[in-house]
Design an enzyme around this catalytic site. Structure first.
Site, short mmCIF file in Angstrom:
data_model
loop_
_atom_site.label_atom_id
_atom_site.label_comp_id
_atom_site.label_asym_id
_atom_site.label_seq_id
_atom_site.Cartn_x
_atom_site.Cartn_y
_atom_site.Cartn_z
N TYR A 215 0.85 -1.18 0.00
CA TYR A 215 0.00 0.00 0.00
C TYR A 215 0.89 1.23 0.00
O TYR A 215 1.86 1.30 0.75
CB TYR A 215 -0.87 -0.01 1.26
N GLU B 140 -3.63 7.41 -4.00
CA GLU B 140 -3.46 6.14 -3.30
C GLU B 140 -3.30 4.98 -4.28
O GLU B 140 -4.02 4.90 -5.26
CB GLU B 140 -4.69 5.90 -2.40
#
Ligand code: GDP
Ligand code: MN
Length: 402
Positions: free
Chosen positions: A101, A197
């Site tokens: 991530y 993101e």
């Protein structure tokens, strides 16, 4: 404004981030053609402005043309968390070795950008944050210094990649990750984003680093300087109409229509409504001006919801004189069939003159309240009463319980 995955990936590609070639489609036949071009297996991904698509069944790995056709027709007909799927993205499927991530977002608490990385990512970053907070690197970024090399190294160290591993493109894997971190920061900065993101950022079985998903939010106030970003229509037709009239409109799920001037006033009005056990069906912020046509546009959009069983208009005159607003209201009320009780509160600049204009107009069904609290109480009561006697707005009087 939130971007769809495919829009975000276009920005990713332009920023030099590693994304796969992909095709955005709106019909099953197009998806099959895209799969033929890209080569099977492919992933068919719902394009919708909400997370959790994987869990909702909006991400399908397909090994055959038949599977692509079936997955695309199903995905294109889906509604995920109340939002209709607008399109599907077809992308080559990869074999995932590890999901990570990476994000840059704007932290209100830190008052600046923050870099977040997790060596184990995928669909449940929130869970990882709770279970294994040590797996997560979180670094506030100084907006003037930007991303510093030591912060990039922090991420690369935390990733625990094989130091000598080489990507299929011939780059050292740690260097490839460092490049991704820098490119994401530059994209965040240059696109006036509040969120960039990548979840998951994957390491594939062939040793490649890839952005499999994108989630990008652009600051609405900066959209004007990004002609490269397609703004598109708001999801809600009424929001689109309000935007065209220069108004801010938000649909909620109660029964009271709310018109106010200024975001702060509208927010505190919603709090007061909640404190009175009422609930707003929507609200419309008139902003600064109060010309009759603006007031009328606000009433039209607020009343377009069949759930509205009363209307509250709360105005605090600052630079705007309440007198002008009152004239606008009278004109708008005469031109629009309201069909529900209306409570008006006017305070501030030229409030007495404004109230006098409303009193003189003697509009049927329109009450003028003494102050903001009184207006909210009356409007909540009116909504309750009106809903009890007339479940269908402007329908016949049916009486009894609502
Ligand atoms: P989200 O659920 O809305 O965040 O959608 P994502 O695009 O992040 O996809 C969710 C999950 O689907 C990913 O975390 C992966 O595990 C899986 N996924 C997405 N693309 C691929 C792919 O090409 N191959 C495989 N095997 N899994 C994929
Ligand atoms: Mn994701």
């Amino acid at each position: 404004m939130d971007l769809l995955e495919h829009q975000g990936k276009r920005l990713f590609a332009d920023a030099g981030l590693p994304v796969l070639p992909s095709v955005c489609v709106t019909a099953a036949a197009q998806a099959v053609a895209a799969a033929d071009d890209l080569g099977l297996p492919v992933v068919v991904k719902a394009q919708v402005k909400t997370g959790g698509r994987g869990k909702a069944g909006g991400i399908r790995v397909c090994a055959t043309r038949q599977q692509v056709e079936a997955a695309a027709s199903e995905v294109l007909a889906m509604t995920i968390r109340g939002r209709r799927v607008e399109a599907a993205l077809v992308e080559p499927a990869v074999e995932i070795e590890r999901e990570m991530y990476l994000a840059v977002s704007c932290s209100r608490v830190l008052r600046g950008p923050v870099l977040v990385f997790s060596r184990s990512g995928g669909v449940d970053i929130e869970q990882t944050a709770r279970d294994d907070p040590g797996a997560i690197v979180r670094r506030p970024l100084d907006p003037l210094l930007g991303l510093c090399d030591y912060q990039v190294r922090d991420v690369v160290t935390a990733a625990r990649l094989e130091p000598q591993a080489v990507t299929p493109a011939g780059e050292k894997l740690p260097a490839a990750l460092a490049h991704v971190v820098r490119a994401l920061w530059h994209l965040y900065e240059e696109s006036d984003a509040t969120l960039c993101e990548i979840n998951p950022l994957v390491l594939t079985a062939t040793g490649e680093l890839l952005c499999l998903d994108s989630k990008v939010t652009i600051d609405d106030n900066a959209l004007y300087r990004h002609p490269e970003i397609e703004v598109g229509e708001p999801d809600d037709a009424r929001e689109a109409a309000a935007r065209a009239a220069g108004l801010a409109f938000v649909a909620l799920d109660g029964d009271l229509g709310v018109v106010g001037n200024g975001a702060g006033l509208v927010m505190s009005t919603l709090d007061q409504i909640a404190a009175e056990d009422g609930s707003a069906a929507n609200f419309c912020d008139l902003g600064g001006g109060a010309r009759a046509e603006v007031v009328k546009a606000a009433l039209d959009v607020v009343l377009s919801s069949p759930r509205v069983s009363a209307l509250l208009v709360s105005i605090f005159g600052g630079i705007t004189r309440c007198e002008e607003v009152a004239r606008g209201l009278v004109e708008a009320f005469r031109a629009t069939e309201i069909g529900v009780p209306v409570v008006v509160r006017l305070d501030g600049n030229a409030a007495d003159e404004g109230r006098a204009i409303l009193a003189q107009a003697a509009l049927p069904g329109v009450e003028v309240a003494a102050d903001a609290a009184d207006a909210v109480r009356r409007a909540v009561a009116a909504a309750r009463e009106h809903a009890a006697v007339a479940p269908e707005r402007s329908g016949p009087h049916v009486g009894g319980q609502g």
